[in-house]
Scaffold this active site. Structure first.
Site, short mmCIF file in Angstrom:
data_model
loop_
_atom_site.label_atom_id
_atom_site.label_comp_id
_atom_site.label_asym_id
_atom_site.label_seq_id
_atom_site.Cartn_x
_atom_site.Cartn_y
_atom_site.Cartn_z
N GLU A 48 -37.60 6.35 19.00
CA GLU A 48 -39.04 6.57 18.84
C GLU A 48 -39.70 5.43 18.10
O GLU A 48 -40.83 5.02 18.44
CB GLU A 48 -39.28 7.88 18.08
CG GLU A 48 -38.90 9.14 18.83
CD GLU A 48 -37.43 9.46 18.75
OE1 GLU A 48 -36.68 8.78 18.00
OE2 GLU A 48 -36.99 10.41 19.43
N HIS A 101 -38.53 21.95 15.99
CA HIS A 101 -39.03 21.93 17.37
C HIS A 101 -40.27 22.81 17.45
O HIS A 101 -40.38 23.65 18.35
CB HIS A 101 -37.97 22.44 18.35
CG HIS A 101 -36.88 21.46 18.62
ND1 HIS A 101 -35.99 21.06 17.68
CD2 HIS A 101 -36.55 20.79 19.75
CE1 HIS A 101 -35.13 20.20 18.23
NE2 HIS A 101 -35.46 20.01 19.48
C1 LIG Z 1 -35.35 12.26 17.02
C2 LIG Z 1 -35.12 12.99 18.29
N1 LIG Z 1 -35.46 12.39 19.45
C3 LIG Z 1 -35.26 13.05 20.61
C4 LIG Z 1 -34.72 14.27 20.64
C5 LIG Z 1 -34.49 14.99 21.94
N2 LIG Z 1 -33.08 15.15 22.20
C6 LIG Z 1 -32.44 16.29 21.90
S1 LIG Z 1 -30.83 16.21 22.25
C7 LIG Z 1 -30.99 14.66 22.87
C8 LIG Z 1 -29.82 13.97 23.48
C9 LIG Z 1 -29.06 13.20 22.51
O1 LIG Z 1 -27.95 12.69 23.16
P1 LIG Z 1 -26.63 12.45 22.36
O2 LIG Z 1 -26.96 11.93 21.01
O3 LIG Z 1 -25.78 11.61 23.22
O4 LIG Z 1 -26.02 13.90 22.17
P2 LIG Z 1 -25.47 14.92 23.29
O5 LIG Z 1 -26.61 15.77 23.71
O6 LIG Z 1 -24.92 14.14 24.40
O7 LIG Z 1 -24.45 15.71 22.58
C10 LIG Z 1 -32.28 14.21 22.77
C11 LIG Z 1 -32.74 12.91 23.21
C12 LIG Z 1 -34.42 14.87 19.40
N3 LIG Z 1 -33.90 16.10 19.33
N4 LIG Z 1 -34.61 14.20 18.26
#
Ligand SMILES: Cc1ncc(C[n+]2csc(CCOP(=O)(O)OP(=O)(O)O)c2C)c(N)n1
Ligand SMILES: [Mg+2]
Lengths: 332, 325
Positions: B60, B129
């Site tokens: 972000e 959220h």
């Molecule tokens: C700061 C922030 N940005 C975006 C999100 C939206 N988001 C939730 S889970 C996720 C995926 C993250 O991927 P990863 O770190 O690889 O974890 P995984 O879901 O694969 O376990 C995102 C982008 C968030 N929760 N927090």
């Protein structure tokens, strides 16, 4: 191999198998309960990644800290958080581990060193560094483990934290669970190269890339990192390569996001960490009947937890404003 | 006139902007994902290509900073945050940089940037959220803040925001995505800084922001059945806000209820209440009522969510209190 060693190896196999199986079954049961409409809080299931939580936590002591994110049911269970308290939390009940305030994405079990999991990606990486700093200042020998995904390495939090931890030689272990996806995007849609592990070297943090579906490999690498941290030699980054079987969130199989995922999923399912752990035990001569006994025990524990969650009360409306401020003077 | 949903209206505004202005591009997380954007960006990546519709890494701070830089360099970026909560990782580029830039350099360089943040709450998601932080951004000189509640305004305010020449925070709410209303097909703008009277009335003025405008219209109907003739104003622009329209209404009714689905302390409702009591002290016949969220993070359990979120019923109660029944 001496008999003592053999016994130790077998104990570790058994411990990690039991831990993985418990997580797998908890998650599968949760998936069913979501589909049945009983659980409504959004759940990011850990199915497919169990070897990482199990392998890492088997190398930790009860007092060591762990931190997690949105996909942390497995971390909570592997570190020893109460299964029934988590199930009740998913139901939004007052008896849940977070009193019904947190749901799936905000788990806590301070009694076993889990000080919080939160869904803001990468948020707990610097917090894990801070807990390690506290351990260093107090000289209490604790290690702090940060679990996060491949997506989290795209945040500044990750890079700043590695630098800080290396600079101050903090007893922290960065466990990146690289499952190749951040929601709908593949790793190579988000970074130019598949090189998360190199971030460690760039920041002066020893780093290793591991098979994240092999609990023993994860355990071995963690044990070395723990020893380094306790010696005062600073942090380690472990990139554990794995795969989540279900969708980003919820119980669906997530076959709908393209051909690539469909093929990948088949490939990764053939390397099921739980099945692998079980096979190793059987190959070593562990009696199948005892394994079945273990499995039955897990089923009973989960069913009792569901019953506990179903029959527990919801939080009282009058308690809505409780906990906005802490009542004590701080600290777990 | 043709009708669209709120989400479709946002999508159409983006499509028209991309089509008509080569300086416009989109960057942010989840641009191609219905999970993140609902239908509000559907198909834009295939229509306009990944060079101009960039579904980004989880970064972000960098994406927002890059959007600020591109805006300063003459582009018209729209940076997308699928939840306002995630946008907090980008406070430096928004607050220190974008909001101050024009002033710091005596207007020689400016930041024609739209930051789009979605409020997406309820559904047992919890504290991180759920947050609607318009007040935080209303506080900042140099930044404009809009919160449309109808499909017509969702389209017109986005186009106005891109045309504005200043950094504009555009906040939409997932609870509004299925609202249906008339939307003209062409490019048009809704002027930033103007509120809209949704229903005229004589007894009490109700000012509502974003989704609360929907609840307020339900409240107006209930109040009418009980013999109270409420005037309903959809604020739609949080900063600058339409002092004149609200003052005129309060001069007429002498009573004011403000509903904003965000925390009470130092909130949008507090700001409007302070201005009205300063300017129109003599016109007021009753204390100003605020209908807001309690000063607490969002809980998860549905049992607590029910107590936490405000509805038409709370507005009715406040209006009756203002009228004195
Ligand atoms: C700061 C922030 N940005 C975006 C999100 C939206 N988001 C939730 S889970 C996720 C995926 C993250 O991927 P990863 O770190 O690889 O974890 P995984 O879901 O694969 O376990 C995102 C982008 C968030 N929760 N927090
Ligand atoms: Mg991932």
């Amino acid at each position: 191999m001496g008999s003592e060693q053999t016994e130790g190896a077998r104990q570790l196999l058994l411990q990690t198998y039991r831990s993985m199986r418990r997580i797998r079954r908890f998650e599968e049961r949760t998936a069913d309960l979501i589909e049945a409409g009983e659980i409504k809080t959004p759940c990011h299931l850990y199915i497919g990644q169990e070897a990482i939580a199990a392998g890492v936590c088997a190398a930790l002591g009860r007092d060591d800290y762990i931190w997690g994110g949105h996909r942390s049911h497995g971390h909570y269970l592997a570190k020893g958080g109460g299964l029934a308290a988590m199930m009740a939390e998913l139901y939004g009940k007052a008896t849940g581990c977070s009193g019904g305030r947190g749901g799936s994405m905000h788990l806590v079990a301070p009694e076993v060193g889990l000080l919080g999991t939160v869904p803001l990606v990468a948020a707990t990486i610097p917090l894990a560094v801070g807990a390690a700093l506290a351990s260093k200042l107090r000289n209490d020998g604790r290690v702090s483990v940060s679990f996060f995904g491949d997506g989290a390495t795209e945040e500044g939090h990750f890079h700043e934290s590695l630098n800080l931890a290396a600079l101050y030689r903090l007893p922290v272990i960065f466990v990146c669970e690289n499952n190749f996806y951040s929601s709908h995007l593949h790793l190579l849609e988000r970074r130019a190269e598949d090189n998360i592990v190199e971030s460690g070297r760039a920041h002066g943090v020893p780093a290793a890339r591991l098979d994240g579906n092999d609990a023993l490999a994860v355990h071995q690498a963690t044990a070395e990192a723990v020893a380094r941290a306790r010696r005062g030699d600073g942090p380690t980054l472990l990139e554990c390569r794995t795969y989540r079987w279900r969708g980003h969130v919820g119980p669906a199989w997530d076959m709908d996001v393209g051909v690539r995922r469909k093929d990948e999923l088949k490939e990764w399912q053939s390397r099921d960490p739980v099945a692998q752990g079980r096979q190793r035990l059987l190959d070593g001569g562990y009696p199948e009947a005892e394994l079945e006994q273990t499995d039955r025990g897990i089923e009973e524990e989960i069913e009792q937890a569901v019953e506990f969650a179903r029959t527990s009360p919801y939080p009282d409306e009058a308690s809505l404003l409780d906990f906005v401020y802490a009542s004590g003077t701080g600290g777990p | 006139m043709r009708t669209l949903t709120y989400a479709q209206a946002i999508r159409e505004a983006h499509a028209l902007l991309l089509e008509n202005d080569p300086r416009v591009f989109l960057i942010g997380q989840g641009l191609r994902s219905p999970w993140y954007a609902g239908g509000s960006l559907e198909g834009l990546d295939s229509e306009f290509g990944p060079e101009r519709v960039m579904d980004s890494p989880v970064s972000e701070n960098a994406t927002t900073g890059a959007a600020v830089g591109a805006a300063i360099a003459g582009m018209r970026p729209i940076v997308f945050h699928p939840r306002m909560d995630f946008m907090l990782l980008a406070l430096d580029p928004i607050i220190n940089q974008a909001a101050n830039w024009s002033y710091m350099f005596a207007g020689q360089v400016s930041v024609p940037l739209v930051i789009r943040a979605v409020v997406n709450r309820g559904g047992e998601q919890g504290a991180q959220h759920a947050q609607a932080m318009q007040a935080l951004f209303m506080h900042l000189p140099g930044l404009k803040v809009v919160m449309p509640s109808t499909p017509h305004d969702a389209k017109g305010l986005l186009i106005a925001a891109v045309a504005d020449g200043n950094p504009v925070l555009y906040i939409d709410d997932r609870w509004l995505y299925d609202e249906v209303g008339p939307v003209a097909e062409e490019m048009y703008t809704v002027p930033i800084g103007t509120a809209a009277v949704r229903k005229e009335g004589a007894d009490v003025t109700i000012v509502a922001t974003s989704y609360m405008a929907v609840e307020a219209m339900k409240a107006v109907a209930v109040l009418a059945e009980r013999g109270i003739d409420a005037e309903m104003i959809d604020l739609r622009s949080i900063k600058p806000w339409d002092h004149e329209l609200i003052f005129d209404s309060v001069r007429k009714t002498g009573r004011l209820v403000i509903s904003d689905a965000a925390w009470k302390t130092a909130g949008v409702a507090a700001e409007i209440a302070a201005s009205v009591s300063t300017e129109l002290f003599d016109a007021l016949k009753a204390p100003i009522q605020r209908v807001t969220l309690p000063d607490a993070p969002a809980p998860v359990s549905a049992a607590l969510e029910r107590a936490y979120y405000i509805t038409a019923g709370d507005i009715v109660t406040a209006a009756e209190r203002a009228v004195g029944v």
